[in-house]
Design a protein around this motif. Structure first.
Motif, PDB file in Angstrom:
ATOM      1  N   THR A   1       0.828  -1.251   0.053  1.00 52.14           N
ATOM      2  CA  THR A   1       0.014   0.008  -0.010  1.00 52.14           C
ATOM      3  C   THR A   1       0.874   1.206   0.012  1.00 52.14           C
ATOM      4  OG1 THR A   1      -1.731  -1.142   1.005  1.00 52.14           O
ATOM      5  CG2 THR A   1      -1.663   1.263   1.143  1.00 52.14           C
TER       6      THR A   1
ATOM      7  N   ARG B   1      -6.540  -5.396   1.110  1.00 51.64           N
ATOM      8  CA  ARG B   1      -5.073  -4.817   1.425  1.00 51.64           C
ATOM      9  C   ARG B   1      -4.481  -6.057   2.319  1.00 51.64           C
ATOM     10  NH1 ARG B   1      -6.217   1.259   4.103  1.00 51.64           N
ATOM     11  NH2 ARG B   1      -6.288   2.215   2.108  1.00 51.64           N
TER      12      ARG B   1
ATOM     13  N   GLN C   1     -12.089  -2.053  -1.291  1.00 52.52           N
ATOM     14  CA  GLN C   1     -10.824  -1.493  -1.081  1.00 52.52           C
ATOM     15  C   GLN C   1      -9.878  -1.836   0.177  1.00 52.52           C
ATOM     16  OE1 GLN C   1     -11.847   2.375  -1.153  1.00 52.52           O
ATOM     17  NE2 GLN C   1     -10.976   2.771  -3.148  1.00 52.52           N
TER      18      GLN C   1
END
Length: 166
Positions: free
Chosen positions: A64, A161, A157
């Motif tokens: 990220t 991750r 989203q």
């Protein structure tokens, strides 16, 4: 109103507040909350900092952070250079443009929250932390990557991750 409805309403208000802050931040500075967080972390290291150290310090996955750093470099807000002491290391630092953008940015939403939270008695702080940790567990959110900055993203989203390893 049922207790669970009151709790869900309070959670929606928190999500809404962070969403509004994120939109205001983006409109005012052109930065997202993670970008601002990363710029602040880089600025706090006057001799430069590695991407892996940034990721570790702000508790986001290296992938990220790497993606955000790529965007910040493309926008000429940061630059990367090889360390003169260890050529294997790539050090990040702010550009003049990055320093300007950071100076224009508002304080993170959580700064006011932290001030108010720290004014509470220790027992009340502990109670709130335990309650929120329990809620995160009940929502199967304990594995989600999260930074110590209030930000909003869609569930899609967030769920893709990479979780931070401990």
């Amino acid at each position: 109103m049922e207790k669970y409805e009151e709790l869900l309403l309070a959670l929606r208000k928190v999500i809404r507040a962070t969403d509004l802050y994120s939109k205001q931040l983006n409109k005012r500075t052109g930065l997202t909350a993670p970008q601002l967080l990363i710029l602040r972390e880089i600025a706090a290291a006057p001799d430069g900092i590695t991407a892996s150290s940034v990721a570790q310090n702000i508790t986001l996955s290296p992938a990220t952070v790497s993606n955000v750093i790529d965007r910040l470099e493309h926008r000429e807000l940061i630059h990367r250079e090889r360390s003169v002491q260890d050529r294997r290391r790539v050090v990040l630092s702010l550009t003049a443009r990055g320093r300007e953008r950071l100076a224009e940015a508002p304080r993170p939403l959580q700064e006011d929250f932290i001030h108010k939270f720290q004014a509470l008695a220790d027992w009340e702080q502990s109670q709130l932390v335990a309650g929120m940790q329990r809620i995160a567990t009940m929502m199967d959110a304990e594995r989600l990557d999260a930074a110590d900055v209030l930000e909003v993203g869609t569930y899609e989203q967030q769920k893709y991750r990479t979780p931070k390893r401990k």
